[in-house]
Write a protein that holds these residues in place. Structure first.
Motif, PDB file in Angstrom:
ATOM      1  N   LYS A  50      -3.288   1.228  -6.314  1.00  0.00           N
ATOM      2  CA  LYS A  50      -3.622  -0.132  -6.719  1.00  0.00           C
ATOM      3  C   LYS A  50      -2.388  -1.025  -6.703  1.00  0.00           C
ATOM      4  CE  LYS A  50      -8.055  -0.033  -7.679  1.00  0.00           C
ATOM      5  NZ  LYS A  50      -9.006  -0.900  -6.922  1.00  0.00           N
ATOM      6  N   ALA A  51      -1.257  -0.480  -7.146  1.00  0.00           N
ATOM      7  CA  ALA A  51      -0.016  -1.261  -7.135  1.00  0.00           C
ATOM      8  C   ALA A  51       0.329  -1.703  -5.722  1.00  0.00           C
ATOM      9  CB  ALA A  51       1.125  -0.440  -7.733  1.00  0.00           C
ATOM     10  N   LEU A  52       0.213  -0.801  -4.758  1.00  0.00           N
ATOM     11  CA  LEU A  52       0.500  -1.156  -3.366  1.00  0.00           C
ATOM     12  C   LEU A  52      -0.484  -2.200  -2.856  1.00  0.00           C
ATOM     13  CD1 LEU A  52       1.292   2.380  -1.892  1.00  0.00           C
ATOM     14  CD2 LEU A  52       2.928   0.578  -2.465  1.00  0.00           C
ATOM     15  N   GLU A  53      -1.737  -2.068  -3.263  1.00  0.00           N
ATOM     16  CA  GLU A  53      -2.754  -3.025  -2.821  1.00  0.00           C
ATOM     17  C   GLU A  53      -2.452  -4.424  -3.343  1.00  0.00           C
ATOM     18  OE1 GLU A  53      -7.517  -3.964  -3.555  1.00  0.00           O
ATOM     19  OE2 GLU A  53      -6.715  -1.965  -4.015  1.00  0.00           O
ATOM     20  N   TYR A  54      -2.177  -4.535  -4.643  1.00  0.00           N
ATOM     21  CA  TYR A  54      -1.899  -5.851  -5.219  1.00  0.00           C
ATOM     22  C   TYR A  54      -0.561  -6.399  -4.737  1.00  0.00           C
ATOM     23  CZ  TYR A  54      -5.869  -5.208  -8.348  1.00  0.00           C
ATOM     24  OH  TYR A  54      -7.132  -5.033  -8.853  1.00  0.00           O
ATOM     25  N   ALA A  55       0.384  -5.519  -4.469  1.00  0.00           N
ATOM     26  CA  ALA A  55       1.693  -5.969  -3.994  1.00  0.00           C
ATOM     27  C   ALA A  55       1.612  -6.593  -2.613  1.00  0.00           C
ATOM     28  CB  ALA A  55       2.674  -4.793  -3.971  1.00  0.00           C
ATOM     29  N   SER A  56       0.613  -6.213  -1.850  1.00  0.00           N
ATOM     30  CA  SER A  56       0.493  -6.721  -0.482  1.00  0.00           C
ATOM     31  C   SER A  56      -0.103  -8.115  -0.425  1.00  0.00           C
ATOM     32  CB  SER A  56      -0.362  -5.766   0.359  1.00  0.00           C
ATOM     33  OG  SER A  56      -1.719  -5.802  -0.069  1.00  0.00           O
ATOM     34  N   MET A  57      -0.751  -8.562  -1.498  1.00  0.00           N
ATOM     35  CA  MET A  57      -1.424  -9.853  -1.484  1.00  0.00           C
ATOM     36  C   MET A  57      -0.427 -10.991  -1.401  1.00  0.00           C
ATOM     37  SD  MET A  57      -4.416  -9.274  -4.328  1.00  0.00           S
ATOM     38  CE  MET A  57      -5.684  -8.024  -4.119  1.00  0.00           C
ATOM     39  N   ASN A  58      -0.495 -11.776  -0.359  1.00  0.00           N
ATOM     40  CA  ASN A  58       0.345 -12.966  -0.144  1.00  0.00           C
ATOM     41  C   ASN A  58       1.823 -12.638   0.045  1.00  0.00           C
ATOM     42  OD1 ASN A  58      -1.983 -14.623  -0.680  1.00  0.00           O
ATOM     43  ND2 ASN A  58      -1.610 -14.320  -2.854  1.00  0.00           N
ATOM     44  N   ALA A  59       2.138 -11.372   0.309  1.00  0.00           N
ATOM     45  CA  ALA A  59       3.540 -10.957   0.434  1.00  0.00           C
ATOM     46  C   ALA A  59       3.895 -10.680   1.892  1.00  0.00           C
ATOM     47  CB  ALA A  59       3.809  -9.722  -0.410  1.00  0.00           C
ATOM     48  N   ASP A  60       5.190 -10.780   2.189  1.00  0.00           N
ATOM     49  CA  ASP A  60       5.691 -10.494   3.532  1.00  0.00           C
ATOM     50  C   ASP A  60       6.195  -9.064   3.650  1.00  0.00           C
ATOM     51  OD1 ASP A  60       5.548 -13.339   4.599  1.00  0.00           O
ATOM     52  OD2 ASP A  60       6.815 -13.608   2.839  1.00  0.00           O
ATOM     53  N   GLY A  61       6.273  -8.371   2.518  1.00  0.00           N
ATOM     54  CA  GLY A  61       6.743  -7.004   2.552  1.00  0.00           C
ATOM     55  C   GLY A  61       6.589  -6.352   1.190  1.00  0.00           C
ATOM     56  N   ILE A  62       6.844  -5.051   1.133  1.00  0.00           N
ATOM     57  CA  ILE A  62       6.789  -4.288  -0.114  1.00  0.00           C
ATOM     58  C   ILE A  62       8.029  -3.414  -0.198  1.00  0.00           C
ATOM     59  CG2 ILE A  62       5.542  -2.504  -1.407  1.00  0.00           C
ATOM     60  CD1 ILE A  62       2.973  -3.452  -0.103  1.00  0.00           C
ATOM     61  N   ALA A  63       8.648  -3.379  -1.379  1.00  0.00           N
ATOM     62  CA  ALA A  63       9.797  -2.504  -1.630  1.00  0.00           C
ATOM     63  C   ALA A  63       9.459  -1.586  -2.798  1.00  0.00           C
ATOM     64  CB  ALA A  63      11.045  -3.324  -1.954  1.00  0.00           C
ATOM     65  N   VAL A  64       9.817  -0.309  -2.679  1.00  0.00           N
ATOM     66  CA  VAL A  64       9.467   0.689  -3.698  1.00  0.00           C
ATOM     67  C   VAL A  64      10.742   1.279  -4.296  1.00  0.00           C
ATOM     68  CG1 VAL A  64       8.217   2.816  -4.172  1.00  0.00           C
ATOM     69  CG2 VAL A  64       7.333   1.230  -2.456  1.00  0.00           C
ATOM     70  N   TYR A  65      10.768   1.337  -5.643  1.00  0.00           N
ATOM     71  CA  TYR A  65      11.915   1.916  -6.361  1.00  0.00           C
ATOM     72  C   TYR A  65      11.445   3.103  -7.185  1.00  0.00           C
ATOM     73  CZ  TYR A  65      15.626   2.653  -9.729  1.00  0.00           C
ATOM     74  OH  TYR A  65      16.609   3.229 -10.501  1.00  0.00           O
ATOM     75  N   PRO A  66      12.196   4.231  -7.120  1.00  0.00           N
ATOM     76  CA  PRO A  66      13.273   4.540  -6.193  1.00  0.00           C
ATOM     77  C   PRO A  66      12.799   5.572  -5.176  1.00  0.00           C
ATOM     78  CG  PRO A  66      13.490   5.916  -8.129  1.00  0.00           C
ATOM     79  CD  PRO A  66      12.186   5.169  -8.274  1.00  0.00           C
ATOM     80  N   TYR A  67      13.558   5.726  -4.108  1.00  0.00           N
ATOM     81  CA  TYR A  67      13.256   6.727  -3.087  1.00  0.00           C
ATOM     82  C   TYR A  67      13.142   8.122  -3.696  1.00  0.00           C
ATOM     83  CZ  TYR A  67      15.008  10.584  -0.256  1.00  0.00           C
ATOM     84  OH  TYR A  67      15.202  11.829   0.294  1.00  0.00           O
ATOM     85  N   LEU A  68      14.065   8.482  -4.585  1.00  0.00           N
ATOM     86  CA  LEU A  68      14.170   9.862  -5.067  1.00  0.00           C
ATOM     87  C   LEU A  68      12.889  10.312  -5.769  1.00  0.00           C
ATOM     88  CD1 LEU A  68      16.444  12.053  -5.073  1.00  0.00           C
ATOM     89  CD2 LEU A  68      16.830  11.429  -7.465  1.00  0.00           C
ATOM     90  N   TYR A  69      12.358   9.471  -6.656  1.00  0.00           N
ATOM     91  CA  TYR A  69      11.164   9.852  -7.417  1.00  0.00           C
ATOM     92  C   TYR A  69       9.892   9.689  -6.588  1.00  0.00           C
ATOM     93  CZ  TYR A  69      14.345   9.693 -11.421  1.00  0.00           C
ATOM     94  OH  TYR A  69      15.384   9.914 -12.279  1.00  0.00           O
ATOM     95  N   LEU A  70       9.897   8.746  -5.677  1.00  0.00           N
ATOM     96  CA  LEU A  70       8.740   8.569  -4.800  1.00  0.00           C
ATOM     97  C   LEU A  70       8.489   9.820  -3.972  1.00  0.00           C
ATOM     98  CD1 LEU A  70       6.542   6.854  -3.387  1.00  0.00           C
ATOM     99  CD2 LEU A  70       8.342   6.036  -1.840  1.00  0.00           C
TER     100      LEU A  70
END
Length: 823
Positions: free
Chosen positions: A539-559
């Motif tokens: 859901k976070a990725l879905e809402y983050a994409s609305m009206n945005a030019d990109g998505i950044a995720v913090y942090p790589y290690l835990y992802l």
């Protein structure tokens, strides 16, 4: 075949032209004229203005009832109609029952007259509180325009605030300019142009609050302003037009933050994880908040930053040096005179003062070193703020404030937090903005125009002026000096629902103007405070994409699950990101049925012909990737035949499925990407509208045991009306000819109402599974064919479970659930 290629070629040219036109339109400064229409004389005033540009009209229900034909007429074309209450009361002074009755009546009256959903609101006298906003939300309002952009304070509805200028001192309102400041017609026209020029310089939208009977007194100045905007290349839009323009933005870049301070990082492993993931950018830590450097040779003669940067750039991934600008405990301890100071005179052990010239020299030197030693694509600024209001009262800051505000002596702190509070907080924000500007100049000197400057800003500062004051992060001021804006919409940290992310992005784009926005999303658990499920991350990725030019995720290690302790995300979270990127790429070319064409890359027409030809040969219908309603998509086991979906539906209604059938449901859901789900939901709305004069009760009842369905149904009903597929009449809702065509095409391509209700049921269901290894009960969803046991940590496939229980949000609300006994 030749005819097909000719058609595809012409289509590619059309798409190319549409894309170029859209890009050109995005460079125009949007100007929104909004009229609070409430008094009898407003009708004649609007007629006399002879407005020939799109506008937004916030109308009281009482005015609409008395001027039905007039309101119906202005609702046509590109204009937006919003509610201004029914009787124009002081809403905050009404009790909850009377307030809701007024707001409900205004909505019903306006929808009956205009034949359109009314989802915009502006409060009478601009007075509102959280109680008012939550009532509006329950009644189906989605957007508000009652705040001022410098003083935004509500975050229940999406806020498109009224513009302010001259550092928030002036409101873009005819009442304020004509009555409060007593401007004559010439001065009024000059101030409107000043407003436009200030916003245009920052690429920000302009929202002007007008009252027809007031602005009608200065028609020459008003019409001259309209002509001025046209000559300057601005574009007049209604509020709905502005939303459509915002919706053109789709994620094209995906980044991760690589935080070396969290644990061991191996450059080769980072490369292996990110290769093929779709990640385009990496914010690579050059120094942490403790002051430890990861660039240059360490005690083991290894340059972790440099080695990682080289590997990633060779793979085509852009690398941005990530700096915690003002958070540096090592420098603060070595140079106490560089540190911020609190009200008691105590120096910070962790924060550097942005007003100290030596701090600025130190930061500039760091940038020069990085870009002198390494080939990099950008500089990413973090901790570009104060830690709170109780900083910075250092001598350097107070002296600079006194000098820049024309004072002969350093003011008392009591004055700064009293009568000088607004001036003081504005000045603090100006220090952060000027530091950003200085670092940009240094970056340009060292790296040239090819390097990109970005900054991670607090998400809360985008939607609350108090947060912006507290931390000195004025989005509008900082964004002027950036190439990329990264609002950190960490909803878990903020204690909010994932929908909060989309509100942060909406406000950040409004405040940042034409600067690209990359939404920052958190990807870590916090044991003892919150869990973070795969569904929530999705859901976070879905809402983050609305009206945005990109998505950044913090942090790589835990992802990627490579950290220590309980901070790692659930297994498969990295695959979720890969899938989200893949879905965005696959659905970003063309949308079904002429609904919209979004994200068309400007590429040569011949290449588009090839792409479109391939798509035509291998395309699977958007409405189901299935040709018959009886298909379910294959068996979950090699020798086990697939069950027909109606059989699965009947078993689900009994609340129990076997594990293999549950996994079969997962395989079926994976046949639909996010775009296809959206189109099927619109088709479902149209199907219900076709058979019911007033469809909302029927829509709500389709999944009456699911709490989340009602707002979702309302959203897609609203979208169908905005797209012109349905019209709201005085006593009914009817499909337009366009809507009937879209529904017919959907059915021809496989849409089936009963089947899609079954799919929605699966999407909203909660699956209760008992770990076959330890016996612990776990909650998961059909979208995942595996789950991570909270007790033993094992990764279990659904098919390994003998039985699973199926529950819905009404049955499984809250963080815990009564134990379900599996038969």
């Amino acid at each position: 075949m030749r005819q097909i290629l000719n058609i595809l070629f012409l289509l590619s040219v059309a798409l190319f032209s549409a894309s170029a036109s859209a890009a050109a339109a995005d460079r125009k400064v949007p100007v929104m004229l909004s009229f609070d229409t409430e008094q009898p004389q407003d009708r004649d005033a609007l007629n006399s203005l002879r407005l020939d540009v799109p506008a937004t009209y916030f109308i009281t229900g009482k005015f609409a009832e008395e001027n039905r034909d007039f309101v119906a007429r202005i609702a046509q074309g590109n204009n937006t109609i919003g509610s201004h209450s029914y009787a124009h009361p002081h809403l905050t002074k009404l009790d909850s029952v009377d307030m809701a009755a007024d707001l409900r009546k205004s909505k019903e009256v306006l929808e009956a007259i205009t034949g359109k959903p009314v989802v915009w609101f502006r409060a009478p006298f601009m007075e509102h509180n959280e109680r008012v906003m939550r009532t509006l939300s329950k009644l189906g309002f989605v957007y508000d325009s009652s705040d001022q952009d410098r003083w935004q304070r509500q975050d229940v509805l999406f806020e498109l605030p009224i513009s302010t200028f001259r550092n928030g001192e002036m409101i873009a309102s005819d009442y304020d300019l004509m009555y409060k400041h007593q401007l004559n017609e010439e001065e009024f026209g000059r101030w409107l142009k000043m407003l436009y020029n200030e916003k245009a310089a920052m690429g920000q939208p302009v929202m002007i609050l007008l009252h027809p009977r007031m602005v009608g007194r200065y028609p020459d100045a008003f019409n001259a302003f309209i002509e001025y905007v046209r000559q300057e290349g601005g574009e007049f839009l209604s509020a709905d037009n502005y939303l459509q323009r915002m919706n053109r933005h789709k994620p094209e870049r995906y980044a991760v933050w690589v935080d070396f301070s969290l644990g061991e990082h191996k450059p080769e492993q980072i490369l292996a994880d990110l290769s093929g993931s779709g990640v385009t950018d990496v914010f690579l830590m050059a120094k942490d908040v403790g002051g430890k450097r990861y660039y240059g040779r360490d005690a083991q003669d290894r340059d972790l930053f440099g080695e990682t940067a080289v590997l990633l750039r060779k793979k085509g991934i852009k690398v941005h040096a990530w700096l915690p600008v003002l958070a540096d405990s090592l420098a603060a301890s070595k140079h106490p005179d560089w540190a911020m100071v609190d009200q008691s005179g105590r120096s910070s052990s962790a924060w550097l003062s942005p007003s100290n010239s030596r701090v600025r020299q130190y930061l500039a030197s760091t940038v020069k070193t990085l870009f002198g030693q390494y080939a990099l694509d950008g500089l990413h600024l973090d901790y570009l703020r104060y830690p709170g209001l109780d900083a910075d009262y250092s001598t350097a800051a107070l002296q600079a404030y006194a000098l820049e505000t024309g004072r002969d002596s350093i003011p008392a702190i009591s004055g700064l937090l009293g009568g000088q509070y607004t001036e003081w907080t504005n000045w603090r924000a100006s220090q952060i903005a000027s530091l950003t500007e200085q670092l940009r100049e240094t970056l340009r000197q060292e790296g040239g125009s090819r390097v990109e400057l970005s900054a991670a800003l607090l998400g809360s500062a985008a939607i609350s002026y108090r947060e912006a004051e507290t931390y000195g992060q004025n989005y509008s001021r900082i964004a002027q000096h950036l190439d990329l804006l990264v609002p950190m919409a960490y909803f878990k940290d903020a204690g909010r629902h994932a929908t909060w992310i989309s509100q942060v992005v909406f406000s950040a784009r409004n405040l940042g103007g034409d600067i690209p926005v990359m939404t920052g999303v958190s990807a870590y658990r916090n044991e003892g405070k919150w869990d973070y499920t795969r569904e929530e991350f999705g859901k976070a990725l879905e809402y983050a994409s609305m009206n945005a030019d990109g998505i950044a995720v913090y942090p790589y290690l835990y992802l990627f699950g490579r950290g220590q302790g309980g901070m790692n995300m659930p297994d498969g979270s990295d695959e979720q990101l890969r899938q989200a990127i893949s879905d965005a790429k696959s659905s970003g070319l063309i949308h079904y049925g002429g609904i919209s064409i979004n994200g068309i890359p400007v590429v040569p027409a011949v290449f588009m012909v090839v792409v479109l030809f391939i798509l035509n040969m291998v395309a699977i219908p958007v409405f189901g990737k299935r040709h018959h309603a009886s298909e379910t998509g294959g068996a979950s086991g090699e020798d086990e035949p697939a069950k027909e979906w109606r059989q699965i539906d009947a078993e689900m209604k009994q609340g129990i499925l076997d594990g293999r059938t549950a996994e079969q449901v997962t395989e079926l859901l994976h046949r639909f990407d996010s775009h296809q789900i959206q189109q099927n939901r619109i088709a479902l709305v149209l199907d219900v509208v076709e058979s019911h004069a007033y469809p909302l009760p029927e829509l709500y009842g389709l999944l009456n045991n699911t709490r989340d369905w009602k707002p979702l149904a309302l959203r897609y009903f609203h979208e169908a009306c905005l797209l012109g597929y349905a019209e709201i009449g005085e006593h009914s809702v009817e499909l337009t000819e366009r809507g009937r065509n879209v529904l017919s095409e959907a059915r021809a391509e496989g849409f089936d109402r009963d089947f899609w209700i079954f799919i929605e049921t699966c999407l909203h269901a909660t699956v209760v599974v008992t770990c076959p290894r330890c016996g612990k009960e776990n909650l998961t969803h059909f979208f995942w064919n595996t789950f991570e046991c909270k007790e033993c940590g094992g990764t279990i496939r659904l098919r390994e479970c003998e039985q699973v229980a199926v529950r819905f949000s009404e049955q499984a609300s809250g963080a815990t659930m009564k134990r379900v006994e599996l038969v």
